[in-house]
Design a protein around this motif. Sequence first.
Motif, PDB file in Angstrom:
ATOM      1  N   ALA A 202      -4.251   7.973   9.104  1.00 35.80           N
ATOM      2  CA  ALA A 202      -3.442   7.530   7.959  1.00 35.80           C
ATOM      3  C   ALA A 202      -4.325   7.510   6.720  1.00 35.80           C
ATOM      4  O   ALA A 202      -5.498   7.137   6.781  1.00 35.80           O
ATOM      5  CB  ALA A 202      -2.865   6.145   8.207  1.00 35.80           C
ATOM      6  N   LEU A 203      -3.740   7.916   5.614  1.00 34.46           N
ATOM      7  CA  LEU A 203      -4.387   7.820   4.313  1.00 34.46           C
ATOM      8  C   LEU A 203      -3.546   6.870   3.478  1.00 34.46           C
ATOM      9  O   LEU A 203      -2.347   7.098   3.285  1.00 34.46           O
ATOM     10  CB  LEU A 203      -4.479   9.190   3.636  1.00 34.46           C
ATOM     11  CG  LEU A 203      -5.044   9.195   2.214  1.00 34.46           C
ATOM     12  CD1 LEU A 203      -6.444   8.592   2.171  1.00 34.46           C
ATOM     13  CD2 LEU A 203      -5.046  10.619   1.667  1.00 34.46           C
ATOM     14  N   LEU A 204      -4.182   5.812   2.992  1.00 33.99           N
ATOM     15  CA  LEU A 204      -3.476   4.772   2.242  1.00 33.99           C
ATOM     16  C   LEU A 204      -4.135   4.565   0.893  1.00 33.99           C
ATOM     17  O   LEU A 204      -5.349   4.757   0.750  1.00 33.99           O
ATOM     18  CB  LEU A 204      -3.488   3.459   3.020  1.00 33.99           C
ATOM     19  CG  LEU A 204      -2.807   3.536   4.377  1.00 33.99           C
ATOM     20  CD1 LEU A 204      -3.639   2.873   5.433  1.00 33.99           C
ATOM     21  CD2 LEU A 204      -1.439   2.908   4.297  1.00 33.99           C
TER      22      LEU A 204
ATOM     23  N   LEU B  86       0.851  -1.179   0.000  1.00 36.17           N
ATOM     24  CA  LEU B  86       0.000   0.000   0.000  1.00 36.17           C
ATOM     25  C   LEU B  86       0.887   1.228   0.000  1.00 36.17           C
ATOM     26  O   LEU B  86       2.042   1.178   0.421  1.00 36.17           O
ATOM     27  CB  LEU B  86      -0.901   0.022   1.237  1.00 36.17           C
ATOM     28  CG  LEU B  86      -1.802  -1.194   1.465  1.00 36.17           C
ATOM     29  CD1 LEU B  86      -2.634  -0.997   2.714  1.00 36.17           C
ATOM     30  CD2 LEU B  86      -2.691  -1.439   0.270  1.00 36.17           C
ATOM     31  N   GLY B  87       0.321   2.327  -0.446  1.00 33.97           N
ATOM     32  CA  GLY B  87       1.048   3.585  -0.373  1.00 33.97           C
ATOM     33  C   GLY B  87       0.503   4.420   0.770  1.00 33.97           C
ATOM     34  O   GLY B  87      -0.694   4.700   0.814  1.00 33.97           O
TER      35      GLY B  87
ATOM     36  N   ARG C 200       4.061  13.021  -2.160  1.00 37.10           N
ATOM     37  CA  ARG C 200       4.942  12.017  -1.553  1.00 37.10           C
ATOM     38  C   ARG C 200       4.151  10.917  -0.840  1.00 37.10           C
ATOM     39  O   ARG C 200       3.227  11.197  -0.079  1.00 37.10           O
ATOM     40  CB  ARG C 200       5.859  12.710  -0.545  1.00 37.10           C
ATOM     41  CG  ARG C 200       6.912  11.792   0.013  1.00 37.10           C
ATOM     42  CD  ARG C 200       8.041  12.585   0.665  1.00 37.10           C
ATOM     43  NE  ARG C 200       8.998  11.644   1.216  1.00 37.10           N
ATOM     44  CZ  ARG C 200       9.247  11.525   2.506  1.00 37.10           C
ATOM     45  NH1 ARG C 200       8.668  12.306   3.366  1.00 37.10           N
ATOM     46  NH2 ARG C 200      10.119  10.629   2.923  1.00 37.10           N
ATOM     47  N   SER C 201       4.568   9.667  -1.101  1.00 33.45           N
ATOM     48  CA  SER C 201       4.019   8.515  -0.379  1.00 33.45           C
ATOM     49  C   SER C 201       5.152   7.535  -0.140  1.00 33.45           C
ATOM     50  O   SER C 201       6.178   7.571  -0.816  1.00 33.45           O
ATOM     51  CB  SER C 201       2.891   7.854  -1.170  1.00 33.45           C
ATOM     52  OG  SER C 201       3.380   7.240  -2.331  1.00 33.45           O
ATOM     53  N   ILE C 202       4.951   6.665   0.838  1.00 30.82           N
ATOM     54  CA  ILE C 202       5.939   5.628   1.111  1.00 30.82           C
ATOM     55  C   ILE C 202       5.242   4.267   1.068  1.00 30.82           C
ATOM     56  O   ILE C 202       4.071   4.149   1.426  1.00 30.82           O
ATOM     57  CB  ILE C 202       6.667   5.835   2.465  1.00 30.82           C
ATOM     58  CG1 ILE C 202       5.678   5.863   3.628  1.00 30.82           C
ATOM     59  CG2 ILE C 202       7.503   7.100   2.439  1.00 30.82           C
ATOM     60  CD1 ILE C 202       6.347   5.865   4.997  1.00 30.82           C
ATOM     61  N   PRO C 203       5.947   3.241   0.612  1.00 36.60           N
ATOM     62  CA  PRO C 203       5.337   1.907   0.549  1.00 36.60           C
ATOM     63  C   PRO C 203       5.201   1.286   1.943  1.00 36.60           C
ATOM     64  O   PRO C 203       6.086   1.435   2.784  1.00 36.60           O
ATOM     65  CB  PRO C 203       6.309   1.107  -0.313  1.00 36.60           C
ATOM     66  CG  PRO C 203       7.610   1.838  -0.224  1.00 36.60           C
ATOM     67  CD  PRO C 203       7.295   3.274   0.068  1.00 36.60           C
TER      68      PRO C 203
ATOM     69  N   VAL D 176      -6.755  -6.115   8.119  1.00 34.53           N
ATOM     70  CA  VAL D 176      -5.613  -5.595   7.373  1.00 34.53           C
ATOM     71  C   VAL D 176      -4.466  -5.445   8.357  1.00 34.53           C
ATOM     72  O   VAL D 176      -4.594  -4.774   9.384  1.00 34.53           O
ATOM     73  CB  VAL D 176      -5.916  -4.235   6.715  1.00 34.53           C
ATOM     74  CG1 VAL D 176      -4.735  -3.769   5.884  1.00 34.53           C
ATOM     75  CG2 VAL D 176      -7.174  -4.313   5.866  1.00 34.53           C
ATOM     76  N   THR D 177      -3.354  -6.112   8.065  1.00 31.61           N
ATOM     77  CA  THR D 177      -2.171  -6.026   8.908  1.00 31.61           C
ATOM     78  C   THR D 177      -1.115  -5.239   8.148  1.00 31.61           C
ATOM     79  O   THR D 177      -0.769  -5.580   7.017  1.00 31.61           O
ATOM     80  CB  THR D 177      -1.638  -7.427   9.263  1.00 31.61           C
ATOM     81  OG1 THR D 177      -2.697  -8.182   9.857  1.00 31.61           O
ATOM     82  CG2 THR D 177      -0.469  -7.345  10.224  1.00 31.61           C
ATOM     83  N   PHE D 178      -0.625  -4.178   8.783  1.00 34.41           N
ATOM     84  CA  PHE D 178       0.411  -3.337   8.192  1.00 34.41           C
ATOM     85  C   PHE D 178       1.755  -3.667   8.823  1.00 34.41           C
ATOM     86  O   PHE D 178       1.821  -4.116   9.954  1.00 34.41           O
ATOM     87  CB  PHE D 178       0.105  -1.853   8.431  1.00 34.41           C
ATOM     88  CG  PHE D 178      -1.216  -1.431   7.885  1.00 34.41           C
ATOM     89  CD1 PHE D 178      -1.370  -1.174   6.528  1.00 34.41           C
ATOM     90  CD2 PHE D 178      -2.321  -1.306   8.707  1.00 34.41           C
ATOM     91  CE1 PHE D 178      -2.590  -0.789   6.013  1.00 34.41           C
ATOM     92  CE2 PHE D 178      -3.547  -0.917   8.205  1.00 34.41           C
ATOM     93  CZ  PHE D 178      -3.689  -0.658   6.849  1.00 34.41           C
ATOM     94  N   HIS D 179       2.808  -3.412   8.106  1.00 30.53           N
ATOM     95  CA  HIS D 179       4.175  -3.669   8.569  1.00 30.53           C
ATOM     96  C   HIS D 179       4.371  -5.151   8.857  1.00 30.53           C
ATOM     97  O   HIS D 179       4.982  -5.525   9.863  1.00 30.53           O
ATOM     98  CB  HIS D 179       4.513  -2.847   9.818  1.00 30.53           C
ATOM     99  CG  HIS D 179       4.352  -1.378   9.631  1.00 30.53           C
ATOM    100  ND1 HIS D 179       5.159  -0.643   8.810  1.00 30.53           N
ATOM    101  CD2 HIS D 179       3.463  -0.510  10.159  1.00 30.53           C
ATOM    102  CE1 HIS D 179       4.779   0.614   8.844  1.00 30.53           C
ATOM    103  NE2 HIS D 179       3.749   0.734   9.640  1.00 30.53           N
ATOM    104  N   ILE D 180       3.852  -5.991   7.966  1.00 31.83           N
ATOM    105  CA  ILE D 180       4.027  -7.431   8.161  1.00 31.83           C
ATOM    106  C   ILE D 180       5.519  -7.740   8.162  1.00 31.83           C
ATOM    107  O   ILE D 180       6.301  -7.111   7.469  1.00 31.83           O
ATOM    108  CB  ILE D 180       3.283  -8.253   7.089  1.00 31.83           C
ATOM    109  CG1 ILE D 180       3.694  -7.818   5.687  1.00 31.83           C
ATOM    110  CG2 ILE D 180       1.793  -8.144   7.261  1.00 31.83           C
ATOM    111  CD1 ILE D 180       3.115  -8.649   4.578  1.00 31.83           C
TER     112      ILE D 180
END
Length: 157
Positions: free
Chosen positions: A95-97, A11-12, A19-22, A39-43
């Motif tokens: 957060a906006l993804l 996701l961005g 600017r966005s980061i993966p 939804v799990t982030f930073h797996i």
Amino acid sequence: MYTVVERELELGLILSPERSIPVPARLTYRTDDPYAVHVTFHIGSDSPIQWTFARELLVEGVFRPCGDGDVRAWPARVDGRSLVCLALASPDGEALLQAPAAAVSAWLERTLRVVPPGSEQQHLGLDKGLSDLLALAPGDELWPGGAASEDSPDPGA
């Protein structure tokens, strides 16, 4: 026993319009929790972050803006790419993804084949759970001293 439908994707995380980061993420759907998506982030990190919200919200968010409060979703086109945007809010921050719409839609389609909309309640196991809860096992007595115990309260007491 239950079925799990998973999809890992990037996701961005939108930091600014330029600017966005993966952010590596995993979408998870479980038939034992048929109304929800996880939804799990930073797996793969020491401190993954998990969000859980209604599958219906994400299904609708692929096509039109929806959600109110902590989770909102809507479709978008950026540089010719179809995306699904997720806005998440908590006491810790917002957060906006952005996620690729094709990947999210394909994963959602798999979840909808496993548990079609409107059939979620059949997967909850409420009838069996209630039956198990209400069933007296052989040898169980209504009162600790037996049904006819002198210590049993009088009817209507």
